[in-house]
Write an enzyme that holds these catalytic residues in place. Structure first.
Site, PDB file in Angstrom:
ATOM      1  N   ARG A  60       0.845  -1.187   0.000  1.00  0.00           N
ATOM      2  CA  ARG A  60       0.000   0.000   0.000  1.00  0.00           C
ATOM      3  C   ARG A  60       0.888   1.248   0.000  1.00  0.00           C
ATOM      4  NH1 ARG A  60      -3.810   2.680   4.700  1.00  0.00           N
ATOM      5  NH2 ARG A  60      -4.865   4.171   3.318  1.00  0.00           N
ATOM      6  N   HIS A  61       0.429   2.298  -0.640  1.00  0.00           N
ATOM      7  CA  HIS A  61       1.178   3.549  -0.729  1.00  0.00           C
ATOM      8  C   HIS A  61       1.374   4.196   0.642  1.00  0.00           C
ATOM      9  CE1 HIS A  61      -2.457   5.893   0.067  1.00  0.00           C
ATOM     10  NE2 HIS A  61      -3.080   5.040  -0.731  1.00  0.00           N
ATOM     11  N   ARG A 108       0.098   9.036  -5.322  1.00  0.00           N
ATOM     12  CA  ARG A 108       0.510   8.502  -4.025  1.00  0.00           C
ATOM     13  C   ARG A 108       1.151   7.127  -4.156  1.00  0.00           C
ATOM     14  NH1 ARG A 108      -5.000   8.688  -4.603  1.00  0.00           N
ATOM     15  NH2 ARG A 108      -6.307   6.904  -3.975  1.00  0.00           N
ATOM     16  N   GLU A 164      -7.127   2.598  -6.959  1.00  0.00           N
ATOM     17  CA  GLU A 164      -8.069   2.409  -5.863  1.00  0.00           C
ATOM     18  C   GLU A 164      -9.501   2.425  -6.398  1.00  0.00           C
ATOM     19  OE1 GLU A 164      -9.010   1.138  -3.263  1.00  0.00           O
ATOM     20  OE2 GLU A 164      -7.998   2.274  -1.676  1.00  0.00           O
ATOM     21  N   HIS A 170      -3.322   0.268  -3.559  1.00  0.00           N
ATOM     22  CA  HIS A 170      -4.136   0.980  -2.583  1.00  0.00           C
ATOM     23  C   HIS A 170      -4.840   0.000  -1.657  1.00  0.00           C
ATOM     24  CE1 HIS A 170      -3.633   4.567  -5.178  1.00  0.00           C
ATOM     25  NE2 HIS A 170      -3.640   3.653  -6.134  1.00  0.00           N
TER      26      HIS A 170
END
Length: 209
Positions: free
Chosen positions: A9-10, A59, A83, A152
């Site tokens: 995940r970012h 992101r 996402e 995401h």
């Protein structure tokens, strides 16, 4: 030998900090997110990945660049890894603001009536784009190789159980991924009884200390 996929995940954004829905909004990492990405990069580089794929949203792409610099790779941006689209009216709002400004849509969200929310993706919508991408990455790895996917939290949480062939609804039993938390999947034989190799969950929400 074992093949491995790591889904990261970012790092954090200002909207994460203020609990604002991001969806497809191109929100960059904040200072804390940059620090998280910088901290996680050596841990993932130590896995000696041969490939790095990332959502094209800022992101995720920013996080991927940190990993790429450490691992000596060129990230491949793929919009299939985005996402959930959360809907035009939900984007940028906290849940409380959404309930106040768009009460009908909020009520539909609470009821699980996603089709009534303009521009919002369902689980099926996300899986229709995310799963083919993940499957193609997995199939492209040779024995002993590791690939990294930067994406995401919500998209990863629905994609992993589906990729592993788990029953619908299992994603709701998985915890929320931390910013720069990662998931490890491995293609290996069974541990306790003889079995053919298959993709398995090795770890969920690993983080750097």
């Amino acid at each position: 030998m074992t093949r491995r996929l790591v889904l990261l995940r970012h790092g954090r954004t200002a909207w994460n900090r203020s609990l604002r829905a991001q969806g497809h909004a191109d929100v960059p990492l904040d200072d804390e997110g940059e620090a998280q990405a910088k901290a996680v990069a050596p841990a993932l580089a130590a896995m000696r990945p041969v490939a790095l794929w990332s959502s094209d949203l800022a992101r995720a792409a920013g996080t991927a660049r940190r990993v790429a610099d450490e691992a000596g790779l060129d990230p491949v941006l793929d919009d299939r890894l985005r996402e959930f689209a959360v809907g035009t009216h939900r984007t940028g709002l906290t849940l409380e603001e959404y309930a106040d400004q768009h009460p009908v849509e909020h009520a539909a969200l609470v009821a699980g009536d996603i089709a009534a929310i303009p521009g919002r993706e369902s689980d099926a919508d996300v899986l229709a784009r995310f799963l083919p991408a993940l499957t193609s990455y997995a199939e492209g790895l040779a024995d002993g190789e590791t690939g990294i996917v930067v994406s995401h939290g919500a998209a990863i949480r629905v994609a992993v159980p589906a990729f592993l062939g788990w029953p619908p609804g299992v994603d709701q039993t998985l915890g929320v991924l931390d910013n720069c938390g990662w998931v490890e999947l491995e293609h290996a034989a069974g541990t306790w009884t003889p079995a053919e190799a298959r993709w398995r969950l090795r770890a969920w929400n690993r983080v750097t200390s």
